[in-house]
Design an enzyme around this catalytic site. Structure first.
Site: not given
Length: 285
Positions: A162, A167
């Site tokens: 990932e 974010e």
């Protein structure tokens, strides 16, 4: 700083995916590596009439809730929470509502939002991956732009790998995070760093470009061309580097969860993640 860490589930079929928070550190400012003979392999500029849905040839919507992170939203289908604004942007909107009587892990859902991915439609292996976006704001608001290994259905997470390109959690309006996850460095062991705007500026005040430059055995993160971290196999303490294969792209806007915390009386709705463009380019340089 010490941030809560958590795992987020992927709603794609029945797969489980992890996503964790990275600790914010002071960024190193530098120019992003120059691209040579760049070729665009994926571009979505979200042109179309106001109210139209996303291009189904490029991405699809995931639906459902997410118990793994204790997020509060239900991801809806169609154009309820993700549509074009007629000005060249995709708007992903989080609302305090439940018009469809959606059920979440905690009971009747309190919020709706959207999550989109390119699995089965587009994957990248290396290149410059970027999105120009204006993120939302507020306690409990959690936008993200990230990638998962296309082989997740076969190998599971975290072996799929990932790459979290960006974010943000609402209680850190000036900071975004970039992180990698793989076998032996997932969950609370995700490896990453944060980038903080100067002078108390908030990311929600303007559009910014969030990117990674991804090459064999090397991933470099940048914001508006300013590099703030590079990761290589040397950072993994002997664990396996799982980033030399196809990955698909994800955009989502979560509400609440272990890391951002839940919305409170200071949080206003709706909140919007406005995406101007997503682009992937490759380079011979």
């Amino acid at each position: 700083m010490n941030s809560p860490r958590l795992i987020r589930s992927c709603l794609l079929t029945t797969l489980s995916v992890g996503l964790v928070a990275a600790a914010a550190v002071a960024p190193a400012h530098a120019d992003r590596p120059a691209e040579t003979a760049a070729a665009v392999t994926f571009s979505d500029t979200f042109d179309g009439p106001a109210g139209a849905g996303v291009d189904s040839a490029k991405r699809q919507l995931e639906t459902g809730d997410n118990v793994n992170n204790h997020e509060r939203q239900y991801y809806t289908p169609g154009t309820d929470n993700a549509k074009l604004d007629g000005q060249g942007n995709l708007v992903i909107e989080a609302r305090r509502e439940n018009p469809g009587n959606y059920q979440c892990w905690y009971g009747s859902c309190e919020y709706t939002s959207a999550r989109l991915n390119t699995s089965g439609k587009f994957t990248a292996t290396y290149g410059h991956v970027e999105a120009r976006m204006k993120i939302p704001r507020g306690q409990g608001i959690w936008p993200a732009f990230w990638m998962l290994g296309q082989d997740i259905g076969e190998v599971g997470w975290p072996n799929s790998g990932e790459i979290d390109i960006m974010e943000n959690v609402g209680f850190e309006p000036s900071t975004v995070h970039g992180t990698i996850h793989g076998p032996g460095y997932s969950g609370s062991g995700g490896i990453g760093a944060g980038y903080t705007l100067p002078n108390g500026e908030a990311f929600a005040d303007a559009f910014h470009t969030f990117a990674v430059d991804w090459a064999p055995d090397r991933i470099t993160w940048s914001v508006d061309g300013n590099v703030y971290q590079t990761r290589t196999p040397a950072d993994l303490n002997g664990n396996q580097w799982v980033f030399d294969k196809p990955f698909f792209l994800i955009l989502n806007l979560a509400v609440g969860g272990y890391w951002p915390g839940d919305p409170d009386g200071s949080t206003t709705f709706p909140q919007q993640l406005v995406v101007d463009e997503v682009k992937v380019t490759t380079s011979d340089g």
